[in-house]
Design a protein around this motif. Structure first.
Motif, PDB file in Angstrom:
ATOM      1  N   LEU A 234       0.951  -1.458  -0.062  1.00 27.18           N
ATOM      2  CA  LEU A 234       0.117  -0.120  -0.365  1.00 27.18           C
ATOM      3  C   LEU A 234       0.433   1.434   0.104  1.00 27.18           C
ATOM      4  O   LEU A 234       0.290   2.342  -0.403  1.00 27.18           O
ATOM      5  CB  LEU A 234      -0.856   0.451   1.268  1.00 27.18           C
ATOM      6  N   GLY A 235       2.288   0.818  -0.020  1.00 29.04           N
ATOM      7  CA  GLY A 235       3.217   2.300  -0.823  1.00 29.04           C
ATOM      8  C   GLY A 235       3.600   2.798   1.526  1.00 29.04           C
ATOM      9  O   GLY A 235       4.588   3.500   1.589  1.00 29.04           O
ATOM     10  N   TYR A 236       3.502   2.446   2.363  1.00 32.99           N
ATOM     11  CA  TYR A 236       3.890   2.390   3.478  1.00 32.99           C
ATOM     12  C   TYR A 236       5.222   1.979   4.127  1.00 32.99           C
ATOM     13  O   TYR A 236       5.394   1.163   4.467  1.00 32.99           O
ATOM     14  CB  TYR A 236       2.855   2.070   5.301  1.00 32.99           C
ATOM     15  N   PRO A 237       6.132   3.623   4.201  1.00 29.47           N
ATOM     16  CA  PRO A 237       7.109   2.858   4.656  1.00 29.47           C
ATOM     17  C   PRO A 237       7.440   1.834   5.806  1.00 29.47           C
ATOM     18  O   PRO A 237       6.326   1.598   6.790  1.00 29.47           O
ATOM     19  CB  PRO A 237       7.944   3.818   5.468  1.00 29.47           C
ATOM     20  N   ASP A 238       8.663   0.931   6.235  1.00 28.90           N
ATOM     21  CA  ASP A 238       9.181  -0.293   7.064  1.00 28.90           C
ATOM     22  C   ASP A 238       8.340   0.302   8.668  1.00 28.90           C
ATOM     23  O   ASP A 238       7.524  -0.700   9.267  1.00 28.90           O
ATOM     24  CB  ASP A 238      10.140  -0.561   6.901  1.00 28.90           C
ATOM     25  N   ALA A 239       9.011   1.460   8.933  1.00 31.48           N
ATOM     26  CA  ALA A 239       8.559   1.844   9.997  1.00 31.48           C
ATOM     27  C   ALA A 239       7.063   1.756  10.608  1.00 31.48           C
ATOM     28  O   ALA A 239       5.865   0.794  11.696  1.00 31.48           O
ATOM     29  CB  ALA A 239       9.215   3.087  10.959  1.00 31.48           C
ATOM     30  N   VAL A 240       6.436   2.414   9.842  1.00 33.64           N
ATOM     31  CA  VAL A 240       5.238   2.258   9.592  1.00 33.64           C
ATOM     32  C   VAL A 240       3.975   1.222   9.296  1.00 33.64           C
ATOM     33  O   VAL A 240       3.010   1.043  10.183  1.00 33.64           O
ATOM     34  CB  VAL A 240       4.323   3.498   8.910  1.00 33.64           C
ATOM     35  N   ALA A 241       4.441   0.505   8.305  1.00 36.71           N
ATOM     36  CA  ALA A 241       3.906  -0.575   8.480  1.00 36.71           C
ATOM     37  C   ALA A 241       4.261  -1.453   9.659  1.00 36.71           C
ATOM     38  O   ALA A 241       3.386  -3.162   9.564  1.00 36.71           O
ATOM     39  CB  ALA A 241       4.287  -1.343   6.772  1.00 36.71           C
ATOM     40  N   ASP A 242       5.412  -2.006  10.053  1.00 30.14           N
ATOM     41  CA  ASP A 242       5.641  -2.118  11.247  1.00 30.14           C
ATOM     42  C   ASP A 242       4.806  -2.497  12.208  1.00 30.14           C
ATOM     43  O   ASP A 242       3.995  -3.152  12.703  1.00 30.14           O
ATOM     44  CB  ASP A 242       6.550  -2.367  11.307  1.00 30.14           C
ATOM     45  N   VAL A 243       3.851  -0.817  12.456  1.00 30.20           N
ATOM     46  CA  VAL A 243       3.083  -0.633  13.903  1.00 30.20           C
ATOM     47  C   VAL A 243       1.736  -1.011  13.297  1.00 30.20           C
ATOM     48  O   VAL A 243       0.760  -1.951  14.272  1.00 30.20           O
ATOM     49  CB  VAL A 243       3.214   1.040  13.575  1.00 30.20           C
ATOM     50  N   LEU A 244       1.395  -0.564  11.967  1.00 27.71           N
ATOM     51  CA  LEU A 244       0.350  -1.261  11.573  1.00 27.71           C
ATOM     52  C   LEU A 244       0.040  -2.673  11.992  1.00 27.71           C
ATOM     53  O   LEU A 244      -1.572  -3.417  11.770  1.00 27.71           O
ATOM     54  CB  LEU A 244      -0.061  -0.670  10.062  1.00 27.71           C
ATOM     55  N   THR A 245       0.841  -3.782  10.987  1.00 25.11           N
ATOM     56  CA  THR A 245       0.821  -4.684  11.473  1.00 25.11           C
ATOM     57  C   THR A 245       0.746  -5.338  13.007  1.00 25.11           C
ATOM     58  O   THR A 245       0.085  -5.947  13.435  1.00 25.11           O
ATOM     59  CB  THR A 245       2.098  -5.751  10.857  1.00 25.11           C
TER      60      THR A 245
END
Length: 437
Positions: A234-245
């Motif tokens: 979806l385009g989210y950087p690693d740090a953001v994707a990690d928290v959303l996960t």
């Protein structure tokens, strides 16, 4: 080369547009010189990560370490290779493919995510629980999920993992503003607006052969790594994707799943999609998109139709499909296995016209209908509620018997509006619900 140099070069490659020219320019700016080897090196980087979302930092560092051209440059130029410009700005959103058109909220950093969710950074980190600390808590009040174990009709148990109020509110916002903007596959009918078990079963009415497959442990089969990859797509950087996960997955305590099989325990004890979270159905549909694409293609080649309702897979077709049904079943199961799922062969059904063809509780022989026995049972319960009061009919001790009956009537109304109206009129005449509370 030391770790700091490799990380800085990797971040420069990942920072913006994923083209050879852009990656080459970023690498040269970071290194401070127009190295001749940088162009071919950038081309190899783009070729390695062309297909898919922006790679993770650790994967790019591993690529740099393994690249023979870079290794030769490091040996040739030695100390002349250094970082001239350190990347100060964080990664920006970089949607992959069609995701660029989905109008997703722009969230570039963990701080942006905390502000978007109206949380303090420490609250966000606690709720995401990326270190699985809640799994080690003996006190249930310190956990983010409540657990309900339900026995299955055919043996085994179903674990419902329901998030507590605050986490559930965050998941609902993620669902409404991110996940609901992902278009579902046309074959997916479970938990999709405008679709239902009726739209799931209708394509299979009046078919010579109907096949039903069931996927085992549907939600736990999605590990956190797949969820994180989706958010990066979806385009989210690693740090953001990690928290959303972290906000959308959980790992279950050993004491809760110890009665299950070894394979089930393995799935539940790793971070997975919890059955009971608002975000899990939409995430599952998005991550099963390739499964739906492959099974739809397989069905077309066999002259069949395919639909899916959560973990229920349905296929139907004419004489060509009927002749190759058993071979088709094995091909479909192999595709499911390749996509990370296991088929529960005990629930597989190959139903010809001479038997009752049933999908999700609906009979598809001829037209769409509900089993006569189920209709008669529900009508008898409502009639007895009128005669003897609702308490006398709540034999399964439902906590909210009125809501239970309303749900069953709504189900009938969805399939048979006329029969549903008759049952609804019986329900509306029951005037002693207060005695059941």
């Amino acid at each position: 080369m030391n770790a700091a140099f490799l990380a800085a070069l990797a971040r420069s490659l990942m920072a913006g547009e994923q083209t050879v020219e852009a990656a080459r320019a970023r690498a040269m700016r970071t290194l401070g010189r127009r190295w001749r080897w940088a162009g071919p090196f950038a081309a190899r980087y783009i070729a390695a990560f062309r297909h898919g979302p922006r790679p993770r930092l650790k994967d790019v560092i591993a690529f740099i370490r393994a690249d023979e051209g870079f290794d030769l440059a490091a040996l040739t130029y030695g100390s002349k290779l250094s970082i001239a410009h350190w990347l100060a700005a964080p990664q920006r959103m970089l949607p992959y493919g069609p995701a660029a058109d989905w109008d997703l909220p722009s969230i570039h950093t963990e701080g942006d995510l905390a502000r978007w969710l109206a949380l303090h950074a420490t609250e966000l980190d606690w709720l995401a629980d990326r270190k699985n600390l809640c799994r080690k808590q003996a006190n249930p009040k310190l956990r983010h999920y409540r657990y309900v174990i339900e026995p299955k009709r055919r043996g085994g148990i179903r674990l419902i993992e329901s998030p507590k109020r605050l986490l559930k509110e965050l998941q609902r916002r993620i669902l409404a503003e991110i996940l609901d903007r992902i278009p579902p596959h046309p074959a997916a009918h479970g938990f999709v607006k405008g679709r239902s078990i009726v739209t799931f079963a209708t394509p299979h009415t009046n078919q010579p052969l109907v096949m039903r497959l069931d996927l085992e442990n549907f939600f736990p089969s999605f590990p956190a790594a797949r969820v994180q990859a989706l958010y990066r797509t979806l385009g989210y950087p690693d740090a953001v994707a990690d928290v959303l996960t972290g906000l959308c997955t959980t790992s279950t305590l050993h004491d809760i799943v110890r009665a299950q099989t070894f394979e089930d325990r393995r799935l539940y004890e790793q971070r997975h999609l919890p059955q009971g979270a608002p975000t899990s159905p939409a995430l599952a549909n998005a991550m099963a998109y390739r499964l739906d694409c492959r099974l739809s293609g397989l069905a077309r080649t066999a002259g069949a139709v395919y639909t899916r309702y959560a973990d229920d897979l349905a296929f139907s077709g004419g004489d060509e499909f009927r002749r190759n049904a058993h071979r088709f079943q094995h091909h479909a199961a192999a595709i499911a296995l390749e996509e990370g799922f296991a088929v529960n062969f005990r629930k597989t059904r190959i139903m010809r016209q001479g038997v009752r063809q049933s999908l999700a509780g609906l009979v598809v022989n001829g037209g769409l209908s509900i089993r006569r026995r189920d209709l008669e049972t529900l009508e008898a319960i409502l009639t007895n509620c009128l005669r003897h009061g609702p308490t006398s009919q709540n034999r399964a001790n439902h906590g909210d018997f009125r809501a239970h009956l309303e749900g069953r009537i709504s189900y009938v109304e969805m399939v048979h509006p006329e029969k549903g109206r008759r049952l609804r009129s019986l329900f509306d005449r029951i005037d002693s619900w207060a005695n059941t509370l």
